[in-house]
Scaffold this motif. Structure first.
Motif, PDB file in Angstrom:
ATOM      1  N   VAL A 146       4.626  -1.401  12.648  1.00 35.82           N
ATOM      2  CA  VAL A 146       3.412  -0.700  13.070  1.00 35.82           C
ATOM      3  C   VAL A 146       2.665  -1.528  14.108  1.00 35.82           C
ATOM      4  CG1 VAL A 146       1.167   0.187  12.284  1.00 35.82           C
ATOM      5  CG2 VAL A 146       3.235   0.677  10.967  1.00 35.82           C
ATOM      6  N   ASP A 147       2.579  -2.818  13.893  1.00 34.02           N
ATOM      7  CA  ASP A 147       1.927  -3.692  14.874  1.00 34.02           C
ATOM      8  C   ASP A 147       2.675  -3.686  16.207  1.00 34.02           C
ATOM      9  OD1 ASP A 147       0.017  -4.378  12.997  1.00 34.02           O
ATOM     10  OD2 ASP A 147       0.929  -6.318  12.515  1.00 34.02           O
ATOM     11  N   GLN A 148       3.988  -3.753  16.137  1.00 34.67           N
ATOM     12  CA  GLN A 148       4.817  -3.854  17.340  1.00 34.67           C
ATOM     13  C   GLN A 148       4.901  -2.538  18.108  1.00 34.67           C
ATOM     14  OE1 GLN A 148       8.723  -5.627  16.767  1.00 34.67           O
ATOM     15  NE2 GLN A 148       9.588  -4.136  18.189  1.00 34.67           N
ATOM     16  N   ASP A 149       5.081  -1.421  17.388  1.00 38.26           N
ATOM     17  CA  ASP A 149       5.393  -0.149  18.049  1.00 38.26           C
ATOM     18  C   ASP A 149       4.245   0.849  18.101  1.00 38.26           C
ATOM     19  OD1 ASP A 149       7.924  -1.231  18.271  1.00 38.26           O
ATOM     20  OD2 ASP A 149       8.810   0.023  16.708  1.00 38.26           O
ATOM     21  N   ALA A 155       0.854  -1.194   0.000  1.00 33.57           N
ATOM     22  CA  ALA A 155       0.000   0.000   0.000  1.00 33.57           C
ATOM     23  C   ALA A 155       0.884   1.236   0.000  1.00 33.57           C
ATOM     24  CB  ALA A 155      -0.899   0.019   1.226  1.00 33.57           C
ATOM     25  N   THR A 156       0.296   2.336  -0.440  1.00 33.60           N
ATOM     26  CA  THR A 156       0.957   3.634  -0.370  1.00 33.60           C
ATOM     27  C   THR A 156       0.019   4.576   0.358  1.00 33.60           C
ATOM     28  OG1 THR A 156       2.052   3.220  -2.483  1.00 33.60           O
ATOM     29  CG2 THR A 156       2.019   5.490  -1.703  1.00 33.60           C
ATOM     30  N   ARG A 157       0.558   5.305   1.326  1.00 37.72           N
ATOM     31  CA  ARG A 157      -0.214   6.273   2.105  1.00 37.72           C
ATOM     32  C   ARG A 157       0.473   7.619   2.007  1.00 37.72           C
ATOM     33  NH1 ARG A 157      -3.411   3.430   6.229  1.00 37.72           N
ATOM     34  NH2 ARG A 157      -3.098   1.208   5.924  1.00 37.72           N
ATOM     35  N   PHE A 158      -0.275   8.675   2.323  1.00 33.21           N
ATOM     36  CA  PHE A 158       0.277  10.017   2.193  1.00 33.21           C
ATOM     37  C   PHE A 158      -0.082  10.876   3.389  1.00 33.21           C
ATOM     38  CE2 PHE A 158      -0.696   8.443  -2.072  1.00 33.21           C
ATOM     39  CZ  PHE A 158       0.549   8.570  -2.679  1.00 33.21           C
ATOM     40  N   VAL A 159       0.799  11.827   3.675  1.00 34.31           N
ATOM     41  CA  VAL A 159       0.538  12.874   4.647  1.00 34.31           C
ATOM     42  C   VAL A 159       0.798  14.186   3.926  1.00 34.31           C
ATOM     43  CG1 VAL A 159       1.265  13.916   6.820  1.00 34.31           C
ATOM     44  CG2 VAL A 159       1.281  11.433   6.575  1.00 34.31           C
ATOM     45  N   GLY A 160      -0.155  15.102   4.009  1.00 34.86           N
ATOM     46  CA  GLY A 160       0.023  16.411   3.401  1.00 34.86           C
ATOM     47  C   GLY A 160      -0.667  17.473   4.218  1.00 34.86           C
ATOM     48  N   ALA A 161      -0.191  18.696   4.089  1.00 30.58           N
ATOM     49  CA  ALA A 161      -0.797  19.836   4.769  1.00 30.58           C
ATOM     50  C   ALA A 161      -1.215  20.868   3.724  1.00 30.58           C
ATOM     51  CB  ALA A 161       0.173  20.441   5.776  1.00 30.58           C
ATOM     52  N   TRP A 188       4.413   7.427   2.030  1.00 30.48           N
ATOM     53  CA  TRP A 188       4.706   6.252   2.840  1.00 30.48           C
ATOM     54  C   TRP A 188       4.504   5.000   2.001  1.00 30.48           C
ATOM     55  CZ3 TRP A 188       5.399   5.892   8.391  1.00 30.48           C
ATOM     56  CH2 TRP A 188       5.586   7.135   8.995  1.00 30.48           C
ATOM     57  N   LEU A 189       5.586   4.272   1.783  1.00 31.04           N
ATOM     58  CA  LEU A 189       5.526   2.980   1.114  1.00 31.04           C
ATOM     59  C   LEU A 189       5.419   1.918   2.204  1.00 31.04           C
ATOM     60  CD1 LEU A 189       8.372   3.557  -1.509  1.00 31.04           C
ATOM     61  CD2 LEU A 189       5.900   3.870  -1.828  1.00 31.04           C
ATOM     62  N   CYS A 190       4.355   1.150   2.188  1.00 33.67           N
ATOM     63  CA  CYS A 190       4.031   0.224   3.274  1.00 33.67           C
ATOM     64  C   CYS A 190       4.308  -1.215   2.848  1.00 33.67           C
ATOM     65  CB  CYS A 190       2.560   0.359   3.651  1.00 33.67           C
ATOM     66  SG  CYS A 190       2.030   2.074   3.933  1.00 33.67           S
ATOM     67  N   THR A 191       5.126  -1.893   3.649  1.00 35.12           N
ATOM     68  CA  THR A 191       5.441  -3.294   3.406  1.00 35.12           C
ATOM     69  C   THR A 191       4.838  -4.155   4.508  1.00 35.12           C
ATOM     70  OG1 THR A 191       7.507  -3.305   4.655  1.00 35.12           O
ATOM     71  CG2 THR A 191       7.638  -2.642   2.328  1.00 35.12           C
ATOM     72  N   TRP A 233      -1.612   2.676  11.638  1.00 33.08           N
ATOM     73  CA  TRP A 233      -0.831   3.513  10.732  1.00 33.08           C
ATOM     74  C   TRP A 233      -1.014   4.990  11.093  1.00 33.08           C
ATOM     75  CZ3 TRP A 233       2.986   2.298   7.523  1.00 33.08           C
ATOM     76  CH2 TRP A 233       3.163   0.950   7.228  1.00 33.08           C
ATOM     77  N   TYR A 234      -2.161   5.349  11.598  1.00 28.01           N
ATOM     78  CA  TYR A 234      -2.396   6.734  12.024  1.00 28.01           C
ATOM     79  C   TYR A 234      -1.360   7.132  13.088  1.00 28.01           C
ATOM     80  CZ  TYR A 234      -4.452  10.741  14.355  1.00 28.01           C
ATOM     81  OH  TYR A 234      -4.635  11.972  14.931  1.00 28.01           O
ATOM     82  N   TYR A 235      -1.167   6.282  14.087  1.00 32.16           N
ATOM     83  CA  TYR A 235      -0.177   6.580  15.119  1.00 32.16           C
ATOM     84  C   TYR A 235       1.240   6.623  14.536  1.00 32.16           C
ATOM     85  CZ  TYR A 235      -3.763   5.623  18.681  1.00 32.16           C
ATOM     86  OH  TYR A 235      -4.885   5.640  19.469  1.00 32.16           O
TER      87      TYR A 235
END
Length: 108
Positions: free
Chosen positions: A95-98, A30-36, A46-49, A103-105
């Motif tokens: 993400v699961d561990q930490d 998946a690919t996610r993004f953060v923008g303002a 964010w490239l998600c593996t 993904w929001y966190y």
């Protein structure tokens, strides 16, 4: 320009599937993004593996960032937006561990 009308959101919508396909054979699910937008130029890509191993392999490949930024250029981001963008590679395993699986966190 209002947040909802900033065309860069549409550009990210276009870039997401391209990036996921570009890196899919290397573990990106998946690919996610953060923008303002519209306040700040650029975006966090964010490239998600799935695994830390896949993440680490991508992080150690010097071509990943340039390839991802090239996709942003190709979909229509301005040179300023591309220059101010960052590419982050993270795994679901971390993400699961930490971050309690969120993904929001992880992305804030």
């Amino acid at each position: 320009m209002s947040l909802a009308n900033d065309r860069r959101w549409e550009l990210l919508d276009s870039a997401g599937p391209i990036l996921t396909a570009e890196f899919g054979a290397r573990g990106v699910i998946a690919t996610r993004f953060v923008g303002a937008f519209p306040d700040l130029p650029g975006a966090g890509v964010w490239l998600c593996t799935t695994t830390d191993r896949e993440r680490d392999t991508l992080r150690n490949d010097a071509t990943v960032v340039e390839t991802a930024l090239e996709v942003l250029r190709e979909v229509g981001f301005s040179p300023i937006d591309v220059a101010r963008s960052a590419v982050i590679v993270e795994s679901q395993q971390t993400v699961d561990q930490d971050f309690e699986g969120s993904w929001y966190y992880a992305m804030r």
